[in-house]
Design an enzyme around this catalytic site. Structure first.
Site, PDB file in Angstrom:
ATOM      1  N   GLU A 167      -3.307   1.221  12.007  1.00 26.13           N
ATOM      2  CA  GLU A 167      -1.912   1.584  12.234  1.00 26.13           C
ATOM      3  C   GLU A 167      -0.982   0.396  11.996  1.00 26.13           C
ATOM      4  OE1 GLU A 167      -0.484   4.475  12.811  1.00 26.13           O
ATOM      5  OE2 GLU A 167      -2.390   5.532  12.743  1.00 26.13           O
TER       6      GLU A 167
ATOM      7  N   ASP B 213       6.970  11.180  12.464  1.00 26.32           N
ATOM      8  CA  ASP B 213       7.361  10.128  11.532  1.00 26.32           C
ATOM      9  C   ASP B 213       8.187  10.757  10.415  1.00 26.32           C
ATOM     10  OD1 ASP B 213       5.530  11.483   9.965  1.00 26.32           O
ATOM     11  OD2 ASP B 213       4.265   9.736   9.552  1.00 26.32           O
TER      12      ASP B 213
ATOM     13  N   THR C  66       2.601  -1.098   4.211  1.00 24.71           N
ATOM     14  CA  THR C  66       1.708  -1.202   3.074  1.00 24.71           C
ATOM     15  C   THR C  66       1.180   0.168   2.696  1.00 24.71           C
ATOM     16  OG1 THR C  66       1.021  -3.354   3.954  1.00 24.71           O
ATOM     17  CG2 THR C  66      -0.306  -2.448   2.172  1.00 24.71           C
TER      18      THR C  66
ATOM     19  N   TYR D 129       5.471   4.723  18.651  1.00 34.67           N
ATOM     20  CA  TYR D 129       4.779   5.445  17.586  1.00 34.67           C
ATOM     21  C   TYR D 129       3.317   5.012  17.482  1.00 34.67           C
ATOM     22  CZ  TYR D 129       3.304   7.139  13.068  1.00 34.67           C
ATOM     23  OH  TYR D 129       2.586   7.749  12.079  1.00 34.67           O
TER      24      TYR D 129
END
Length: 325
Positions: A65, A168, A71, A150
């Site tokens: 995560e 998200d 990335t 998150y």
């Protein structure tokens, strides 16, 4: 990650678990069980096989995560595998020199080096404050250094099947298109919670994020990806695929597309041109060092070169552009 099998066996339409407000989801179907089952079945039949989806180890999931925050996932895979091989447990990571962890992070281009420091500190906390056992709830996980809401919820979901609905950018896009959810964070939270089946945060959050990443991206691939929500989707029915992160098509006049076309047409009239010879021919306000100057034009021709339309060469310190033969 390894997803739970089975689920709710009830046959009657499920009631939303969260309290929705008027206007939250005007296109939400009445039969939520059918919606849920369609998505989970689609995900379980075929999904991207990232290695962290084959584990329930909270440490390995936390690493994935944190690495994924800046990335692309296909680039995260080799870095994640190398990281977990080098430091396979929180004890190993906590015992490592912080400089070595930061050096690894930097060498793999994983974004802000502070994330490596926080990950090292979080591993130390697990070892010293939790006796090597990861906390299991989103609230407890947020006590770890650098772990925000998150990430905490993702780890709780994917490691312990104990999370809330993930919201998200991908999930917002899916909910907006499928069920007409307005661009409002509170509404997204309520609807995401309402549609997630009880006790299934692991498989559900993986599945809905996969839907947004594979079928319902900024450019939708509904039929190609076999989107399971086509029978229920408001966007698929109306053809309007705008979303909070997908605005309506911008005006062509003055757009990047317009100037890309001008570059190609202009180069078609000449064998080759330097940037400073090309610039004034595609816009009258071209100034080498101005807002619309060499840097701006370099970006245009670089894009066209990436698309295989233009060839760029360096000659006497200048970029020379020509159409690719």
């Amino acid at each position: 990650m390894t997803d739970d099998e089975g689920g709710d066996e009830t046959t009657h339409p499920a009631e939303p678990r969260a309290s929705l407000e008027d206007g939250d989801a005007p296109a939400l179907p009445a039969d939520l069980d059918a919606v849920r089952e369609a998505l989970v079945e689609w995900y379980e039949v075929d999904h991207r096989d990232f290695p962290w989806r084959r584990t329930e180890d909270p440490y390995e999931i936390l690493v994935s995560e944190v690495m994924s925050q800046q990335t692309q996932l296909d680039r995260v895979v080799p870095a994640w595998e190398a990281f977990c091989e080098k430091w396979p447990t929180t004890a190993d990571l906590a015992a490592a020199e912080r400089g070595d962890v930061v050096a690894f992070w930097s060498s793999h281009s994983l974004g802000y080096n502070n994330r490596a420091k926080y990950l090292h500190e979080a591993a130390t906390q697990v070892e010293t404050e939790y006796d090597g056992d990861f906390p299991e709830t989103p609230e407890e996980l947020q006590e770890l250094m650098g772990v925000g809401p998150y990430t905490a919820n993702a780890v709780a979901s994917f490691a312990f099947n104990n999370g809330d609905a993930v919201v998200d950018t991908n999930v917002k896009r899916v909910l907006h298109r499928a069920f007409g959810v307005p661009d409002d964070d509170d509404a997204f939270e309520r609807v995401a919670s309402a549609v997630m089946p009880d006790g299934e945060s692991r498989v559900w959050n993986n599945a809905i994020m996969e839907l947004g990443g594979v079928a319902c991206g900024t450019k939708p691939r509904c039929d190609e990806a076999g989107c399971p929500w086509r029978p229920y989707c408001h966007a698929y029915e109306t053809g309007d695929f705008t979303a909070p992160d997908v605005p309506t098509q911008p005006s062509f006049e003055g757009s990047r597309r317009q100037f890309r076309g001008r570059v190609v047409r202009t180069l078609g009239e000449f064998d080759e041109l330097t940037l400073d010879d090309l610039g004034p021919r595609i816009r009258v306000d071209y100034a080498p060092d101005g807002e619309y100057g060499r840097e701006w034009l370099q970006g245009l021709v670089d894009d066209l070169a990436d698309d295989g339309l233009v060839e760029l060469t360096e000659r006497d310190g200048e970029t020379v552009a020509s159409l690719r033969a």
